[in-house]
Structures are given as C-alpha cells and as structure tokens.
Design an enzyme around this catalytic site. Structure first.
Site, PDB file in Angstrom:
ATOM      1  CB  ILE A 203     -15.823  42.221 -54.190  1.00  0.00           C
ATOM      2  CG1 ILE A 203     -15.418  41.598 -52.841  1.00  0.00           C
ATOM      3  CG2 ILE A 203     -14.951  43.437 -54.522  1.00  0.00           C
ATOM      4  CD1 ILE A 203     -14.147  40.776 -52.914  1.00  0.00           C
ATOM      5  CE  LYS A 204     -21.349  48.819 -58.583  1.00  0.00           C
ATOM      6  NZ  LYS A 204     -22.408  49.817 -58.305  1.00  0.00           N
TER       7      LYS A 204
END
Length: 306
Positions: A203-204
């Site tokens: 996840i960014k």
C-alpha cells in the site's frame, strides 16, 4: 534466494495467495540493500504521465531517457522500479532480471479536469515484460472512486491468479476534501485501510499530517487518542490501519524537499514501523551522484545503521 525469517513472516500474512504471487513478493522484499529486512525503497517514475515531461525531467535532463531510471534503481540497490507501460517497455529486455519491476496499469494527467485515471496497461503486459507486480491508483473521495475500485478488483483478481503481486496507490482527493484534508491523519489511515480491504499486498500513501479532517472521526480520536504529535506516531497509526501491521505500507516522498528532509522523513517512517519509502521526483530530479547518496543514506536509516 534464501529467504530471511522476516520475509517468511511477512509472506505468512498473505494467506490466500498462490506460490507465484508469494515468490514475486519475495523477489521485491529480498532485492537490493534492504533485501531481507522487511523494509523497502521503491523508485516510481509515473510523473511524466501525471505532470508532463518538462515538469518531471527538466531539472535533470538525463532522466528523459527511461534507461536512466532502471540504472538509478539498480545502482542504488533499491527493491523495485515502478513505471507505466512505455517506460518499462523501453528497458525491459536490457534490464531483464536486474531489478523487480512494477507495471503501473492506470494513469491520470494534468490536462484532465476529473479526478480519475485511465487504465493504460494490462496484466498480460506485466507478464510479458517480466514484472513482479502491477500498480494501480485509487482516489478515495473522488466522484469516480467506486469505478476505480471496481477496475482494481478485476485487475487484482487477474494479477493474483497469474502469480503477480498488487501495489495500490491510495490517494484521497475529491469534493469534500481540501488540500489539508488529503494528507490528514484520519484520511490517510482510512485510505490505507481501504487499499488493504481491496486486496493490496503493498500500500502506498502519503505521510500524514496531524490534521483531523472529518468531524465524525475527530470525536473518535478525542475518545481514543493516538500520538499525532510526531511523524513516527502518525506513521504507526497508518500501519495499525493496515490490518494491525499485517500489510506492507510504504510512503511517498511528496513535493520537492531537501535531502535532510527526506532522511528525517525516513527516520519517522522507520520509527513508526512503516515498511519504507516509494520516492520518485526527490531522487531522479537530482544529479545522479546526489540521488545515489540520498538513497544510500535513506537505506542506512531503514537498516538501522545511522
């Protein structure tokens, strides 16, 4: 490739995934200076699509050449290189097997008036190019957020069935959020949690500020406070939102900043239990030697040697 105990532990979090997907996650986690630590630095170069070539590459004209970014990521000992279709195609054969790649399969551009992204590549492209993962952006709060989530659902299902990992850029933006709201602590944690719920392996999100944007959330944070006074405390809360730390979460480098600011940010991410940085313009817009020094210094922070 002998996996470390830490990487084996991380792979155990992804209980539904097939051996191909876990092998590609392991490729990313075992690569480069931070290989085996559970920490990552990834080079993303989708800014030409998002902001235009001059705004992205004029500060360092060598970066107009897609091969420059492969070489920067390899020389710096990074975990992976992420880019849209054309940029990966431009170096796919020359650098095959040299570094894990992430194919960004949707993109926006600054000529658009809508907060949406076009699907610009396929899972078949990622397999053809030897990528380890696909990358996809969602805009929680956008008028088009549900369509984007449905597109991600379909692409993620196909990617996982094909043995690829899924990286989700979760960037809140839309009518109910002002600029401060896009990086507010409650909103960043919510966006990260949504990406986890949508099946992301990595996840960014953007590093959160101490702002609380939603009135309903403010009441909860007042009753059940978290440490919002330091970056490490805020990072820890975003990690908590990613299934209690059982999903990998990395943080963007943000707008142009000094090397010292980037290193200080890495210290906060490291102290807060984040899995690392995904940093683009703050590296490739610098002269190569300066970019390499910055990335080495950040890696040293994540290794705990400084």
């Amino acid at each position: 490739m002998k996996l470390t105990h830490r990487v084996k532990e991380i792979l155990s979090w992804y209980e539904s995934d097939n051996p191909g997907t876990k092998a590609n996650l392991a490729r990313i986690l075992m690569e480069g200076q931070l290989g085996g630590t559970g920490r990552m630095i990834i080079l993303p170069v989708d800014q030409g699509f998002e902001h235009g070539p001059a705004r992205s590459f004029a500060p360092n004209p060598a970066a107009y050449d897609p091969r420059y970014h492969f070489e920067l990521a390899i020389e710096a000992g990074l975990n992976a290189y992420a880019a849209p279709l054309g940029m990966i195609e431009a170096g796919a054969a020359s650098y095959a097997g040299a570094i894990p790649t992430i194919l960004k399969v949707n993109s926006s551009n600054s000529l658009s008036t809508t907060k949406d992204q076009a699907v610009t590549a396929t899972v078949a492209d990622a397999l053809r190019l030897g990528c380890s993962a696909i990358g996809f952006t969602i805009y929680p709060s956008s008028e088009y957020q549900f369509e984007m989530m449905e597109e991600l659902r379909e692409l993620a299902e196909e990617a996982k069935a094909s043995g690829l990992a899924v990286v989700v850029w979760s960037y809140p933006r839309g009518p109910i959020l002002d600029k401060a709201g896009e990086t507010a602590l409650d909103i960043c944690a919510y966006a990260a949690h949504m990406a986890a719920l949508l099946g992301a392996h990595i996840i960014k999100v953007k590093p959160p500020t101490d702002v609380i944007a939603l009135d309903a959330a403010r009441k909860t944070y007042e009753k059940y406070p978290v440490d919002a006074s330091t970056l490490a405390g805020r990072i820890s809360h975003v990690v908590q939102a990613c299934f209690g730390g059982r999903r990998l979460v990395v943080f963007s480098g943000g707008e142009a900043g000094t090397s010292e600011a980037m290193i200080e940010m890495a210290r906060g991410i490291h102290a807060g239990g984040g899995n690392g940085s995904i940093i683009g313009r703050n590296t490739f817009q610098r002269p190569r030697a300066e970019a390499l020094k910055l990335l080495n210094d950040m890696a040293a922070v994540y290794k705990g040697t400084v």
